[in-house]
Scaffold this motif. Sequence first.
Motif, PDB file in Angstrom:
ATOM      1  N   GLU A 185       0.812  -1.213   0.000  1.00 46.19           N
ATOM      2  CA  GLU A 185       0.000   0.000   0.000  1.00 46.19           C
ATOM      3  C   GLU A 185       0.853   1.275   0.000  1.00 46.19           C
ATOM      4  O   GLU A 185       0.334   2.367  -0.258  1.00 46.19           O
ATOM      5  N   LEU A 186       2.138   1.163   0.266  1.00 45.30           N
ATOM      6  CA  LEU A 186       3.005   2.345   0.254  1.00 45.30           C
ATOM      7  C   LEU A 186       3.120   2.958  -1.130  1.00 45.30           C
ATOM      8  O   LEU A 186       3.527   4.113  -1.270  1.00 45.30           O
ATOM      9  N   PRO A 203       5.901   5.564  -5.045  1.00 49.60           N
ATOM     10  CA  PRO A 203       6.575   4.313  -5.383  1.00 49.60           C
ATOM     11  C   PRO A 203       8.053   4.300  -5.002  1.00 49.60           C
ATOM     12  O   PRO A 203       8.592   3.239  -4.679  1.00 49.60           O
ATOM     13  N   SER A 204       8.714   5.453  -5.029  1.00 48.30           N
ATOM     14  CA  SER A 204      10.114   5.498  -4.608  1.00 48.30           C
ATOM     15  C   SER A 204      10.259   5.098  -3.148  1.00 48.30           C
ATOM     16  O   SER A 204      11.179   4.363  -2.775  1.00 48.30           O
ATOM     17  N   GLY A 253      12.408   6.709 -13.793  1.00 52.23           N
ATOM     18  CA  GLY A 253      11.432   6.805 -12.709  1.00 52.23           C
ATOM     19  C   GLY A 253      12.102   6.412 -11.413  1.00 52.23           C
ATOM     20  O   GLY A 253      13.298   6.093 -11.371  1.00 52.23           O
ATOM     21  N   LEU A 254      11.351   6.420 -10.321  1.00 51.56           N
ATOM     22  CA  LEU A 254      11.866   6.032  -8.994  1.00 51.56           C
ATOM     23  C   LEU A 254      13.127   6.798  -8.609  1.00 51.56           C
ATOM     24  O   LEU A 254      14.080   6.235  -8.050  1.00 51.56           O
ATOM     25  N   THR A 284       0.902   9.732 -15.125  1.00 48.02           N
ATOM     26  CA  THR A 284       2.199   9.666 -15.800  1.00 48.02           C
ATOM     27  C   THR A 284       3.315   9.321 -14.821  1.00 48.02           C
ATOM     28  O   THR A 284       4.237   8.579 -15.160  1.00 48.02           O
ATOM     29  N   GLY A 285       3.229   9.858 -13.614  1.00 45.30           N
ATOM     30  CA  GLY A 285       4.247   9.545 -12.612  1.00 45.30           C
ATOM     31  C   GLY A 285       4.240   8.075 -12.233  1.00 45.30           C
ATOM     32  O   GLY A 285       5.291   7.438 -12.105  1.00 45.30           O
ATOM     33  N   LEU A 286       3.043   7.520 -12.050  1.00 41.97           N
ATOM     34  CA  LEU A 286       2.938   6.093 -11.747  1.00 41.97           C
ATOM     35  C   LEU A 286       3.486   5.265 -12.898  1.00 41.97           C
ATOM     36  O   LEU A 286       4.200   4.270 -12.689  1.00 41.97           O
ATOM     37  N   ARG A 287       3.162   5.664 -14.128  1.00 43.15           N
ATOM     38  CA  ARG A 287       3.636   4.919 -15.310  1.00 43.15           C
ATOM     39  C   ARG A 287       5.163   4.914 -15.366  1.00 43.15           C
ATOM     40  O   ARG A 287       5.787   3.880 -15.641  1.00 43.15           O
TER      41      ARG A 287
END
Length: 693
Positions: A107-108, A113-114, A249-250, A430-433
């Motif tokens: 759930e974090l 996601p980072s 990302g991340l 877009t950030g999640l992608r």
Amino acid sequence: MVDTAPRPHIAEPAATTGPIPLPTAHIDVASLGRALLGTWADARLRARKLAADPAMHRIEGLSMAEHRERTFQQMRTLAANGQVNRAFPSAIGGADDHGGNIAGFEELIIADPSLQIKAGVQWGLFGAAVLHLGTEHHHTTLLPDIMSLAVPGAFAMTETGHGSDVASIATTATWDQAAGEFVLNTPFRGAWKDYLGNAAVHGTAAVVFAQLITQGVNHGVHAFYVPIRSADGEFLPGVGGEDDGLKGGLNGIDNGRLHFTDVRVPRQMLLNRYGDVDEDGTYTSPISSPGRRFFTMLGTLVQGRVSLDGSATAASAMGLTIAITYGNQRRQFTASSDTDEEVLLDYQRHQRRLIPRLATTYAQTFAHDDFLVKFDAVFSGKTDTDEDRQDLETLAAALKPLSTWHALDTLQEAREACGGAGYLAENRITGLRQDLDVFVTFEGDNNVLLQLVAKRLLTDYSSRFAKADAGALARYVVEQAADRAYHGTGLRRLSQTIADFGSTARSVGQLRETNIQRQLLTDRVETMVSGIANALRNARKLSKVEAAALFNSQQNEMIEAARAHGELLQWESFTRAVDRITDPGTRQVVSWLHDLFGLGLIEKHLSWYLIHGRLSPQRAQAVSAYIDRLVTRLRPHAQDLVDAFGYEPAHLRAAIASGAEAERQDEARAYIARQAAAGTTPVPEKSMTAKRA
């Protein structure tokens, strides 16, 4: 045991070119939401409460250095909160709760996601390696500081030159008898440890995987606990490294590279649960087979793949919640009215883009909970046999690829479905992608993992038919009982042979039936596995080069068979979940969603069913037509189905899903209505032209 009792019959609508009457049904959103939370609902809700705290959220536009520092400070909050330590032994402050730990960790992704992946590196990889590969000495001396974040650490397995091929890593740990120590070396550039979270900046220690060599014998890959930095952040003697830099990302994670030159490692820092070296240099292991020992050690670290499966599914659910909420509010084009524009989700194409993906996300949600139950049973010791661990590894390798690929596909489609608004960073998609892009190669490249699944399926097949004649192979039907759904490979028994099944006429109405869908999906897996097995049957008689070429010629078929196997597992979980729903209205709607998922799999692989004679062209055409009808039925319930995921505004943090779009549309419609009421609406030019004509 799988319950195959028939569901309440759903009347087949008559063929028509006009609108299809929509059955009346109502979803109990609260009870469905509880079902979606799964076995560890309380752990998930506690984690969501933490993830709703603005202090834990990603801030768009931060520099890489700022994002890394913010994430590290958030890690301190996680350590103080204690939820991330639930899997560790209660004797040192944990809770011995493996399933609840993973459920909460997943759930974090809601927060950032980072943060989730950096926490996974610290406690799910670095700490878990010490826990599962070390012994009591390591637990008591090393784990407390890992749990508290006093020692941030890296998980140094992957090398630049070998990636997913862990067995071939080139880093060596050679026993020095005179000094009573191991000497750690990365002998060439390709042996550097790479892509390691916590390695570039924050890590002060690492679990390093290396070939253990003693008395001139290489005993294969083992893990060592190695300090890498001093208190002031400088590399220790013999240790070096580089920053991986900006990624796709991340970027809140400080990924980096490490290399070692004659680094001395005390004998006690070998994590020696599965292999040890005595003071005289003698190697011993409770597992005599080097191959089995290697896979046992790696199998203890399967939780990374477990959590990625759940996290990717959650990201898909968030993306769909944003896109469907927006599609229910955003209006465009006056298709059926001179004044009122249509809601986007009322367009058939918009429904076809999102609702089938919603069905897959539901299937993955239920499959993941079953998967997590299996994981908890193994790691808690309830059902911890070699076979159970092999089954768990096969499940991980089957499900993680499907959910991570689905997440990228779903987030991209959700972004496009939201138009330009979906491209704005403030709307999250877009950030999640970007952040989830690496999930398809993280913790094992998806294509490599599916090959592992296929090899397991072939092993199970060959163990039964190693001495079978051609006739027996042609009549091949897997004989695993239904209650082996999450204890074996997942293949199912059919009531007919493949030949009989292929010749049976099917109507579109029958294709909706649970048992018919099961037969079609199972038949495809069985036929593909048996075909590959037949193609590889003579491999043992060939030279190594010829056998490798033959195996390589079947690689694509193996991956497709493994993918079909994973889809079958997801479908079975969804089927069981429907059977558990007691509210009639909710069960009705979720049954339609289940049918959409099952028929969607058949539609996706229609070419296979046509080529192999399982469906006629007419039946195949009917599949797509009926899917369109199911999508139309589900459209009125789409909002309830995403609301059941339970994400609050503080979780989504997407302006277009906040109700702001509905306010804009209401304002626009009120303005037009006022003009009409006052008679001040300008006359359209084309209406004047029509009058003159």
